[in-house]
Design a protein around this motif. Structure first.
Motif, short mmCIF file in Angstrom:
data_model
loop_
_atom_site.label_atom_id
_atom_site.label_comp_id
_atom_site.label_asym_id
_atom_site.label_seq_id
_atom_site.Cartn_x
_atom_site.Cartn_y
_atom_site.Cartn_z
N ALA A 1 1.68 8.62 -10.90
CA ALA A 1 2.07 7.93 -12.13
C ALA A 1 0.93 7.07 -12.63
CB ALA A 1 3.31 7.08 -11.88
N LEU A 2 0.26 6.36 -11.69
CA LEU A 2 -0.84 5.48 -12.05
C LEU A 2 -2.01 6.27 -12.64
CD1 LEU A 2 -0.70 3.14 -8.95
CD2 LEU A 2 -0.28 2.42 -11.30
N LEU A 3 -2.29 7.41 -11.98
CA LEU A 3 -3.39 8.27 -12.40
C LEU A 3 -3.12 8.79 -13.81
CD1 LEU A 3 -5.85 9.02 -10.68
CD2 LEU A 3 -4.81 11.30 -10.39
N TYR A 4 -1.88 9.27 -13.99
CA TYR A 4 -1.47 9.87 -15.25
C TYR A 4 -1.57 8.85 -16.38
CZ TYR A 4 1.63 11.90 -18.77
OH TYR A 4 2.16 12.36 -19.94
N SER A 5 -1.19 7.58 -16.06
CA SER A 5 -1.20 6.55 -17.11
C SER A 5 -2.54 5.84 -17.20
CB SER A 5 -0.11 5.51 -16.83
OG SER A 5 1.13 6.13 -16.68
N ASN B 233 8.03 -1.09 -13.45
CA ASN B 233 8.20 -1.83 -14.71
C ASN B 233 6.85 -2.12 -15.34
OD1 ASN B 233 10.89 -1.89 -14.85
ND2 ASN B 233 11.14 -4.07 -14.41
N ALA B 234 5.90 -2.52 -14.47
CA ALA B 234 4.56 -2.84 -14.98
C ALA B 234 3.94 -1.60 -15.61
CB ALA B 234 3.70 -3.39 -13.86
N ILE B 235 4.10 -0.46 -14.93
CA ILE B 235 3.54 0.79 -15.46
C ILE B 235 4.18 1.10 -16.83
CG2 ILE B 235 3.38 3.29 -15.10
CD1 ILE B 235 3.28 2.67 -12.05
N ASP B 236 5.51 0.95 -16.87
CA ASP B 236 6.21 1.21 -18.14
C ASP B 236 5.73 0.26 -19.23
OD1 ASP B 236 7.61 3.19 -16.99
OD2 ASP B 236 9.50 2.04 -16.73
N ALA B 237 5.51 -1.01 -18.85
CA ALA B 237 5.10 -2.01 -19.84
C ALA B 237 3.72 -1.69 -20.39
CB ALA B 237 5.11 -3.40 -19.21
N ILE B 238 2.80 -1.29 -19.48
CA ILE B 238 1.42 -1.02 -19.93
C ILE B 238 1.39 0.24 -20.79
CG2 ILE B 238 -0.88 -0.39 -19.16
CD1 ILE B 238 -0.37 -2.21 -16.70
N GLY B 239 2.14 1.24 -20.37
CA GLY B 239 2.10 2.51 -21.08
C GLY B 239 0.89 3.32 -20.63
N LYS B 240 -0.21 3.15 -21.33
CA LYS B 240 -1.46 3.85 -20.96
C LYS B 240 -2.61 2.86 -20.93
CE LYS B 240 -0.88 8.45 -20.70
NZ LYS B 240 0.23 9.06 -21.33
N SER C 16 0.83 -1.21 0.00
CA SER C 16 0.00 0.00 0.00
C SER C 16 0.86 1.26 0.00
CB SER C 16 -0.91 0.01 1.22
OG SER C 16 -1.68 -1.15 1.21
N GLU C 17 1.94 1.25 0.81
CA GLU C 17 2.84 2.41 0.87
C GLU C 17 3.44 2.69 -0.50
OE1 GLU C 17 4.34 1.74 5.49
OE2 GLU C 17 5.75 1.44 3.82
N VAL C 18 3.91 1.60 -1.15
CA VAL C 18 4.55 1.77 -2.46
C VAL C 18 3.54 2.33 -3.46
CG1 VAL C 18 5.57 0.52 -4.40
CG2 VAL C 18 6.29 0.02 -2.07
N LEU C 19 2.28 1.84 -3.37
CA LEU C 19 1.26 2.31 -4.30
C LEU C 19 0.98 3.81 -4.10
CD1 LEU C 19 -1.15 -0.74 -4.44
CD2 LEU C 19 0.29 0.15 -6.28
N GLN C 20 1.10 4.27 -2.81
CA GLN C 20 0.90 5.70 -2.54
C GLN C 20 1.95 6.54 -3.29
OE1 GLN C 20 0.78 6.26 1.68
NE2 GLN C 20 -1.19 5.17 1.83
#
Lengths: 130, 575
Positions: free
Chosen positions: B438-442, B474-481, B429-433
């Motif tokens: 970045a998550l919102l933006y993507s 890495n997962a965020i980078d892989a998904i892109g948007k 949860s901390e890491v996700l905070q």
């Protein structure tokens, strides 16, 4: 203009002379009063002489280990604020420093804005009139 | 022990060291299998063969001994029968030659009458003669004109005069028909002289008698005289009066070869006669038993051998299979150890380089910062814009270098691990905070399936944060948007498992084996250092955990991180 006495007195302790002097020049440009030392021993004597508000302490100096210097400073000047500057690129050294009483840490290469922010945050508590 | 080891080393496959050497290849399993099989066969079949051999020999001896004994009994019986027959004949002649009958027998027809009477009862009598003291035949009944014949010089006449009784060998005589004679001498008190009664008996009598006592127990039975001349006919040696070998030995002889077969030959002298009885028997009276025994023995031995071969083949293939598996495992482990070692060396090198570059980089950073400061303070001058732009580019480059050096320095993490009781779910949860923006933006949705009652684990907060941060980044980078990241936590045995799964493009099969190698990146130059997953791998290993990856192009990638609840590797290090 801010009076010299109102300026935050920063002691920069780093054996990388060019780094320390340039950082000092840039801080001076931003209304800080700075002193530069390049060894552990110099740090100890400069703190006694200059009575700085805050010390930017490199953890790797030729004569004394930064953490030792920190421990000695904390002993003699418990109120003194210290920010650890670490070239190791990790949080761990910084965290160790913080455990020994440092207020914060910052990694090299130093982001000046972030550093000023940290210095201000730490010193505002004691110098509210700035 | 060492000597033995060295001895076995000669036979056993190459030592493990050679296995690490890629040139030497794997053990020679064919040779190992052959050596094992031959050794085990020798150990199992050897004793069977020895026991069978001993059994065969001993049983053979026993059979031979039993045959000997049986033969002896047989021969004894037969000899007794012949003796009895001869005794009977002699008694008849002796009875006929009562001592006071001399005068009666030489007068008139009385000898002829006696002969006729005798012939009625004993048809084998060929003639009868009465001979006086001087050897002259005084009376004779028979097919020849032998009245008055003089036997004075005959050897038998001397013998009968001396001993009182004489039995001759078989001879052909005048008649050219094989016969033998029994002569008995007696003292006539009236004429006061010693006279002799001589009876000639057809040799066929002997033949008939021998034939009657011949049983299945013998293959040939006949009589011989002292010179080895056949007195009755023999199945192997010819008719009566043929030459057999003169007996040099009385008793049972073994291992004589006759017409290609081994036989027993027994020769026994018959007392008070010139004859010896010869019995010939092919070896092994108990041939059926012996054959049966041989068959059974060979069946058992064959069964043992077949069973041994089958079991040994199975065992050997199982054993070599096991050894091969263990070898494979060992090779895999060695390779992994080598890989880990390589990573550690690269890590030390990288950290060293990182540190050495980081300090000058810090100076460049400060100097460009200062130039920038000065530019801001100074008025317009020629090329100011160009210098300004250059300083900006230098700053951007320093920023790129900074990322690289910081990652390189990540390898230099001190081996001390700060341990505390931690909740994995909290750390996730901390890491996700951190990553909210970045998550919102993507526009990436995070789907959490965190097991509520997970036990706390003894581990290092900062390092775990960095691990999750790296993988989720890495997962965020892989998904892109636009996509979904699934994060699942659950407990398995003594471990906690965290699965981080994205629905990105997936990792191609050829790239998958390299993703944990340092400096391996598929991102375009300047976007990735190729150190993220390598550092993550090192951190997880240091925490005593493991990381695996599954990926399919088009469906996404899943990293599974397994962390021990109690990190023993770490405890050991602390001790």
């Amino acid at each position: 203009m801010i009076d010299d006495n109102d300026k935050i007195k920063v002691l920069i302790a780093d054996d990388e002379v060019e780094f320390a002097s340039t950082l000092a020049t840039r801080l001076n440009l931003r209304n800080f009063s700075t002193t530069v030392v390049n060894s552990g021993q110099q740090t100890l004597s400069a703190v006694a002489k200059e009575q700085p508000d805050i010390v930017l302490l490199d953890l790797k100096m030729p004569d004394l280990d930064g953490l030792e210097v920190l421990a000695m400073l904390r002993e003699e000047h418990p109120e003194l604020k210290v920010i650890i500057i670490t070239g190791h690129g990790s949080f761990e050294m910084g965290r160790e420093g913080m455990e020994l009483g440092a207020s914060d840490y910052i990694m090299k290469p130093v982001d000046l804005n972030l550093l000023i922010e940290k210095i201000s945050d730490i010193c505002l508590g004691s110098k509210k009139d700035s | 022990m060492k000597k033995q080891d060295a001895f076995f080393e000669k036979f056993l496959p190459k030592s493990l060291k050679s296995l690490i050497d890629p040139g030497s290849g794997k053990r020679n399993y064919k040779l190992l299998r052959a050596i094992l099989a031959v050794t085990m066969l020798a150990i199992s079949i050897g004793p069977v063969l020895i026991v069978a051999g001993l059994g065969y020999r001993n049983y053979g001896d026993l059979v031979l001994k039993a045959e000997d004994q049986q033969l002896e009994w047989q021969l004894d019986g037969k000899v007794k029968s012949i003796k009895h027959m001869v005794k009977n004949l002699r008694s008849v002649v002796q009875f006929t030659a009562r001592r006071d009958r001399y005068t009666e027998l030489i007068e008139g027809d009385s000898l002829e009458n006696l002969f006729l009477r005798l012939k009625q009862q004993y048809p084998f009598f060929a003639d009868l003669g009465v001979i006086d003291e001087t050897g002259i035949q005084q009376a004779y009944v028979g097919p020849y004109e032998l009245q008055g014949a003089n036997y004075q010089e005959e050897k038998w006449f001397g013998e009968v005069s001396d001993r009182g009784v004489y039995i001759s060998e078989v001879y052909t005589g005048y008649r050219q028909v094989p016969h033998f004679a029994i002569a008995v001498s007696n003292y006539d008190p009236k004429t006061r002289q010693v006279w002799t009664l001589r009876a000639t008996i057809d040799a066929s009598t002997l033949q008939q008698f021998v034939n009657t006592i011949k049983t299945n127990a013998s293959d040939d039975l006949f009589l011989i005289n002292n010179q080895g001349v056949l007195q009755t006919s023999s199945a192997y040696y010819g008719d009566t009066l043929s030459q057999f070998s003169a007996p040099s030995f009385y008793g049972i002889q073994h291992d004589i070869s006759l017409e290609g077969e081994y036989i027993f030959r027994a020769i026994l002298q018959i007392e008070d006669t010139p004859w010896a009885l010869v019995l010939i028997k092919k070896r092994f009276i108990h041939q059926a038993d012996w054959k049966n025994f041989q068959d059974k023995l060979s069946l058992i031995v064959m069964a043992c051998i077949v069973l041994s071969v089958l079991v040994i083949c199975l065992l050997v293939s199982l054993l070599t299979g096991l050894i091969s598996k263990v070898d494979d495992l060992q090779i895999a482990m060695l390779k992994e150890a080598e890989h880990t070692d390589k990573l550690a060396s690269i890590g030390r090198l990288a950290a060293g380089v990182g540190h050495e570059i980081n300090n000058p980089l810090a100076i460049i950073d400060q100097k460009t910062g200062l130039i920038d400061d000065l530019l801001q303070m100074s008025g317009e001058f020629e090329h100011k814009a160009m210098i300004n732009n250059s300083v900006k580019v230098i700053n951007q480059s320093v920023e790129r270098c900074k990322i690289i050096t910081h990652r390189l320095l990540g390898f230099a993490r001190r081996t001390d691990i700060a341990s505390e009781w931690l909740r994995i779910n909290t750390i996730v949860s901390e890491v996700l905070q951190f990553l909210d923006n970045a998550l919102l933006y993507s526009r990436i949705k995070v789907d959490l399936q965190l097991q509520d009652d997970l036990p706390r684990i003894m581990s290092d907060r900062m390092q775990l944060q960095q691990i999750f941060l790296n993988i989720i980044n890495n997962a965020i980078d892989a998904i892109g948007k636009d996509g979904v990241i699934n994060i699942i936590t659950h407990k398995i045995a003594g471990d906690i498992r965290v699965v981080i799964q994205d629905d990105g493009p997936g990792i191609p099969e050829e790239v998958l084996p390299h993703i944990f190698e340092p400096f391996y990146t598929t991102k375009e130059t300047g976007k990735g250092t190729g150190l993220g997953l390598s550092i993550t791998y090192g951190l997880i290993k240091r925490l005593g955990g493991d990381i695996t990856v599954r990926s399919h192009v088009g469906t996404g990638t899943a990293f599974t991180i397994t962390l021990p609840i109690h990190n023993e590797a770490q405890n050991d290090r602390r001790q």
